[in-house]
Design a protein around this motif. Structure first.
Motif, mmCIF file in Angstrom:
data_model
loop_
_atom_site.group_PDB
_atom_site.id
_atom_site.type_symbol
_atom_site.label_atom_id
_atom_site.label_comp_id
_atom_site.label_asym_id
_atom_site.label_seq_id
_atom_site.Cartn_x
_atom_site.Cartn_y
_atom_site.Cartn_z
ATOM 1 N N GLY A 418 43.614 18.602 -68.893
ATOM 2 C CA GLY A 418 44.859 17.888 -69.105
ATOM 3 C C GLY A 418 44.689 16.701 -70.025
ATOM 4 N N SER A 419 45.662 15.801 -69.943
ATOM 5 C CA SER A 419 45.699 14.657 -70.849
ATOM 6 C C SER A 419 45.210 13.371 -70.203
ATOM 7 C CB SER A 419 47.132 14.452 -71.360
ATOM 8 O OG SER A 419 48.016 14.232 -70.273
ATOM 9 N N TYR A 420 44.836 13.421 -68.900
ATOM 10 C CA TYR A 420 44.359 12.208 -68.223
ATOM 11 C C TYR A 420 43.156 12.550 -67.361
ATOM 12 C CZ TYR A 420 44.133 8.129 -65.184
ATOM 13 O OH TYR A 420 43.703 7.037 -64.490
ATOM 14 N N MET A 421 42.153 11.654 -67.403
ATOM 15 C CA MET A 421 40.946 11.855 -66.610
ATOM 16 C C MET A 421 40.482 10.520 -66.041
ATOM 17 S SD MET A 421 39.646 14.911 -66.268
ATOM 18 C CE MET A 421 37.973 14.443 -65.857
ATOM 19 N N LEU A 422 40.124 10.567 -64.752
ATOM 20 C CA LEU A 422 39.439 9.458 -64.109
ATOM 21 C C LEU A 422 38.245 10.074 -63.391
ATOM 22 C CD1 LEU A 422 39.309 6.456 -63.426
ATOM 23 C CD2 LEU A 422 40.704 6.929 -61.403
ATOM 24 N N ALA A 423 37.059 9.895 -63.956
ATOM 25 C CA ALA A 423 35.888 10.608 -63.464
ATOM 26 C C ALA A 423 34.728 9.649 -63.297
ATOM 27 C CB ALA A 423 35.517 11.733 -64.425
ATOM 28 N N GLU A 424 33.745 10.110 -62.519
ATOM 29 C CA GLU A 424 32.554 9.321 -62.272
ATOM 30 C C GLU A 424 31.312 10.142 -62.567
ATOM 31 O OE1 GLU A 424 32.416 7.801 -58.355
ATOM 32 O OE2 GLU A 424 33.943 6.253 -58.676
ATOM 33 N N GLU A 425 30.263 9.441 -62.976
ATOM 34 C CA GLU A 425 28.950 10.039 -63.168
ATOM 35 C C GLU A 425 27.921 9.033 -62.655
ATOM 36 O OE1 GLU A 425 26.148 12.872 -64.117
ATOM 37 O OE2 GLU A 425 28.333 13.086 -64.293
ATOM 38 N N ILE A 426 26.958 9.534 -61.876
ATOM 39 C CA ILE A 426 25.951 8.651 -61.299
ATOM 40 C C ILE A 426 24.644 8.814 -62.066
ATOM 41 C CG2 ILE A 426 24.635 8.085 -59.233
ATOM 42 C CD1 ILE A 426 26.924 9.111 -57.567
ATOM 43 N N LEU A 427 24.105 7.684 -62.515
ATOM 44 C CA LEU A 427 22.797 7.665 -63.160
ATOM 45 C C LEU A 427 21.758 7.312 -62.098
ATOM 46 C CD1 LEU A 427 23.583 5.737 -66.479
ATOM 47 C CD2 LEU A 427 23.382 8.204 -66.155
ATOM 48 N N TYR A 428 20.918 8.288 -61.747
ATOM 49 C CA TYR A 428 19.840 8.060 -60.783
ATOM 50 C C TYR A 428 18.628 7.542 -61.563
ATOM 51 C CZ TYR A 428 22.786 10.866 -57.704
ATOM 52 O OH TYR A 428 23.839 11.354 -56.961
ATOM 53 N N LEU A 429 18.445 6.234 -61.545
ATOM 54 C CA LEU A 429 17.396 5.638 -62.367
ATOM 55 C C LEU A 429 16.015 6.133 -61.963
ATOM 56 C CD1 LEU A 429 18.599 1.942 -62.809
ATOM 57 C CD2 LEU A 429 19.304 4.007 -64.006
ATOM 58 N N GLU A 430 15.847 6.505 -60.696
ATOM 59 C CA GLU A 430 14.551 6.977 -60.240
ATOM 60 C C GLU A 430 14.181 8.308 -60.879
ATOM 61 O OE1 GLU A 430 12.152 7.218 -55.980
ATOM 62 O OE2 GLU A 430 14.348 7.229 -56.030
ATOM 63 N N GLU A 431 15.210 9.063 -61.308
ATOM 64 C CA GLU A 431 14.964 10.380 -61.889
ATOM 65 C C GLU A 431 14.934 10.340 -63.408
ATOM 66 O OE1 GLU A 431 17.943 12.963 -60.428
ATOM 67 O OE2 GLU A 431 17.359 12.771 -58.324
ATOM 68 N N ILE A 432 15.352 9.211 -63.974
ATOM 69 C CA ILE A 432 15.345 9.089 -65.436
ATOM 70 C C ILE A 432 13.964 8.649 -65.880
ATOM 71 C CG2 ILE A 432 16.284 7.842 -67.420
ATOM 72 C CD1 ILE A 432 18.902 7.636 -65.954
ATOM 73 N N GLY A 433 13.386 9.387 -66.799
ATOM 74 C CA GLY A 433 12.016 9.106 -67.225
ATOM 75 C C GLY A 433 11.959 8.418 -68.558
ATOM 76 N N THR A 434 10.779 7.844 -68.823
ATOM 77 C CA THR A 434 10.486 7.244 -70.120
ATOM 78 C C THR A 434 9.103 7.695 -70.549
ATOM 79 O OG1 THR A 434 10.322 5.173 -71.349
ATOM 80 C CG2 THR A 434 9.475 5.166 -69.106
ATOM 81 N N LEU A 435 8.805 7.593 -71.809
ATOM 82 C CA LEU A 435 7.535 8.073 -72.343
ATOM 83 C C LEU A 435 6.483 6.975 -72.276
ATOM 84 C CD1 LEU A 435 8.777 10.064 -75.448
ATOM 85 C CD2 LEU A 435 8.133 10.940 -73.198
ATOM 86 N N VAL A 436 5.333 7.264 -71.637
ATOM 87 C CA VAL A 436 4.224 6.316 -71.554
ATOM 88 C C VAL A 436 2.938 7.089 -71.753
ATOM 89 C CG1 VAL A 436 5.441 4.775 -69.983
ATOM 90 C CG2 VAL A 436 4.048 6.610 -69.055
ATOM 91 N N PRO A 437 1.821 6.446 -72.128
ATOM 92 C CA PRO A 437 0.553 7.145 -72.290
ATOM 93 C C PRO A 437 -0.066 7.450 -70.938
ATOM 94 C CG PRO A 437 0.276 4.815 -72.707
ATOM 95 C CD PRO A 437 1.739 5.030 -72.506
ATOM 96 N N PRO A 438 -0.846 8.536 -70.851
ATOM 97 C CA PRO A 438 -1.497 8.858 -69.586
ATOM 98 C C PRO A 438 -2.621 7.880 -69.293
ATOM 99 C CG PRO A 438 -2.269 10.330 -71.295
ATOM 100 C CD PRO A 438 -1.185 9.492 -71.916
#
Length: 678
Positions: A418-438
């Protein structure tokens, strides 16, 4: 004498030019009426004769009579009245013995002061040039002037001797002869050719009346005059008169035609609008978006033999089914339409004009409802992003875009309907990764850790080895969890069929889990002002990043707020600010190394290396900003901001240790590092 002639001819030529222009202007407005032209010629002759007498003939006579004595004495005061005295004595016939001596003395002065030197050349050349210019303008108008002006000058000066000096003069009237339905309206227009009248009148004679009636016509922009006959009930004849010129006479016939009882409009909207078919009954004006097909069903009191739908001057043949005539038009622009039929082979209107209005497809509107600002969270928190979006017809897509530490953009797609949206999205920071050296994880302070090879930073001779510790970050990277100082940038993009809109750029800053800075506020004084100083560099970097993002949005949305030069100026300003900030970050790192604080505490080593990496990332960002590569500058700006935040996280831990009474060399190093921010 040359001076008198030059001045007289100049005045005469200018007078002829001005009188000609005035006469031709009035002639164009009055269609060069013979009375006006004859009067103008008489005035021209009289005025030029008067000017010639006053400015040329009379001064020459005075000059001959006086021989220019007074002018000579005025221009050559050295004669001191000698010439005037000599002239007076000779006219009276005096035989004074001094006459010869006076003549000899005057001649001696004349040889020393020639009269020609007392008459500057410009006094003769300027009037001569003015006279030449006036004559050239007059001849040029007669030979090459615009339309009516060319004919007017010729007619004024040579029309008495030549024929065909005037252009053809007529009034073109549209539509001329016409048949209209009884009670209908008729709009007529008139354009004068060969002259330019100020006003025009229409004369009409209606059947059953005993006299002609007149009414003034309305002049539109340009040369056209308009008039409308409303509610015509009987036949009439009409013509137009302007400046004494009369048009041909035309006839208007009134016919009895089928009456339009109803207009039904059926809208078939394009698929992208997601709108259902709509019926407007009764209908009149059309309002729809581009690409809409509108079916018109015209119901009359009797069947039409032939009918046309006239849309913006284009005729569409209508199908006839009993008393209903139908046709389909497609909305593509603003305009108008009407229905007509035929009488004796001529088209006759059945309806008045109805408007066609194009409804624009506006851009979507999108906003972040929650958190609606920059946010700080620990690496194990959940950040809820609530989005509100709307479009005038229908949303095509709604996406959340985010990037970790200036890395590759990732997206999450909302389900739109439709023409209207009210939505949510949850960012789980614990599951979001970043690149680091081993490698093993070294705890460098509460709330911050560094993953990499173990290095003994406390040995004074291991500075080079410590400098190489973070240079291995780019090699053999693997995914790990977020840590204090990491940065998530995100925005939301809404699209309809061919337009997209983005929100502002927002940030989630990863903070230490145990809120070590808050604890430091309880452990001792002095932390507040240091916190403000340490945040200053990252805050300025964030402002540069947000400003770059706003420029990108204005480019993507075809904003008219900035022209190309303003865009270049703003980008150049941001580039300069970015270079300045890079120098400041590098200066802070260099001062820290110069005090040899990096040998005292491994946390300070990590702090300095992050400052240096931030400064390194700022340089390509500044270069891309200068080259107007705004999209390419954002990742480098984000990377610089992430390193600054990590540096600030380390600094927070250093401050915590210092405020909680950490002694020894580390305590003094923390105090020295704090002083560098002042």
């Amino acid at each position: 004498m040359k001076l008198v002639v030059a001045r007289g001819v100049a005045v005469l030529a200018l007078a002829a030019l001005l009188l000609t222009l005035a006469a031709v202007y009035l002639g164009i407005r009055q269609a060069f009426a013979s009375e006006l032209v004859i009067g103008a010629r008489i005035i021209l002759v009289l005025v030029l004769g008067l000017v010639a007498s006053v400015s040329l003939i009379y001064p020459l006579r005075v000059l001959r009579r006086t021989q220019g004595v007074r002018d000579i004495e005025k221009r050559a005061p050295g004669f001191d009245g000698r010439i005037e005295t000599y002239q007076g004595l000779t006219r009276t016939g005096s035989n004074s013995p001094f006459l010869g001596l006076l003549a000899e003395d005057t001649l001696r002065l004349a040889r020393a002061l020639p009269i020609s030197l007392r008459v500057p050349k410009w006094e003769i050349s300027i009037p001569t040039a003015l006279a030449a210019v006036a004559v050239m303008i007059l001849v040029g108008l007669a030979a090459f002037g615009p339309g009516n002006w060319r004919y007017g000058v010729r007619h004024l000066w040579a029309g008495w001797a030549l024929t065909d000096t005037l252009p053809p003069q007529r009034i073109v009237v549209a539509p001329g002869d016409k048949a209209v339905r009884r009670g209908g309206d008729l709009a007529i227009s008139a354009v004068a050719e060969g002259f330019d009248p100020v006003a025009a009148d229409v004369f009409a004679f209606f059947d059953g009346s005993d006299a002609w009636e007149s009414a003034p016509m309305e002049r539109l922009d340009g040369e056209e005059f308009d008039f409308v006959f409303f509610g015509i009930r009987q036949p009439l004849r009409y013509y137009v008169v302007a400046a004494g010129v009369r048009s041909a006479e035309y006839a208007v016939n009134v016919v009895d035609l089928p009456l339009v009882r109803n207009i039904k409009l059926t809208y078939h909207y394009p698929n992208w609008t997601q709108l259902e078919q709509e019926v407007e009954d009764p209908g009149s004006d059309i309002r729809a978006m581009e690409g809409t097909d509108v079916l018109l069903d015209i119901t009359t009191d009797q069947s039409l033999g032939e009918a046309e739908l006239i849309v913006n001057g284009q005729a569409l043949t209508m199908s006839i089914d009993g008393n209903v005539s139908s046709a389909t038009l497609q909305v593509s622009q603003d305009g108008e339409y009407f229905v007509s039929t035929f009488f004796d082979g001529d088209p006759v209107r059945l309806t008045d004009d109805y408007l066609i209005t194009l409804i624009p497809d506006n851009k979507p509107v999108v906003s972040l409802v929650k958190p609606a600002r920059d946010w700080r969270a620990s690496s194990i928190e959940e950040v809820t992003v609530r989005v509100e979006a709307r479009d005038d017809f229908g949303l095509d897509s709604l996406k959340l875009h985010y990037s970790v530490n200036g890395g590759e953009l990732q997206e999450r797609l909302f389900d739109v309907d439709g023409s209207y949206m009210l939505a949510e999205e949850i960012l789980y920071l614990e599951e979001i990764g970043t690149l680091v050296p081993p490698g093993p994880v070294i705890n460098v302070g509460r709330g911050f850790s560094f993953s990499g090879p173990t290095i003994d930073f406390l040995q004074g001779n291991n500075t080079d080895e410590a400098d190489d510790s973070l240079e291995a970050v780019a090699e053999n990277q693997e995914t790990s969890g977020l840590q204090a100082g990491d940065l998530i940038s995100y925005y939301v993009e809404a699209k309809d069929r061919d337009q997209s809109v983005r929100t502002d750029l927002f940030f989630v800053e990863v903070q230490p889990f145990d809120r070590s800075f808050s604890q430091s506020m309880q452990g001792g004084g002095g932390g507040g002002s240091d916190g403000q100083r340490q945040d200053e560099i990252s805050q300025r970097q964030k402002e540069i990043l947000v400003a770059t993002w706003n420029l990108i949005r204005e480019q993507a949305e075809d904003s008219t707020f900035l022209d190309d030069q303003q865009l270049r100026d703003n980008a150049a300003m941001l580039s300069g600010l970015q270079r300045t900030l890079a120098e400041q970050a590098q200066t802070l790192a260099s001062r820290t190394r110069a005090r040899q604080l990096t040998r005292v505490d491994n946390q300070i080593q990590i702090f300095v290396q992050n400052l240096e990496r931030a400064a390194e990332a700022m340089i390509p960002a500044a270069d891309r900003l200068a080259d107007l590569q705004l999209e390419e500058a954002v990742p480098s700006e984000q990377s610089a901001l992430q390193h600054l935040l990590r540096a600030e996280a380390v600094f927070t831990d250093i401050q915590v240790a210092f405020n909680q009474g950490g002694g020894g060399r580390g305590g003094f190093a923390g105090r020295d590092l704090s002083e560098l921010f002042e």
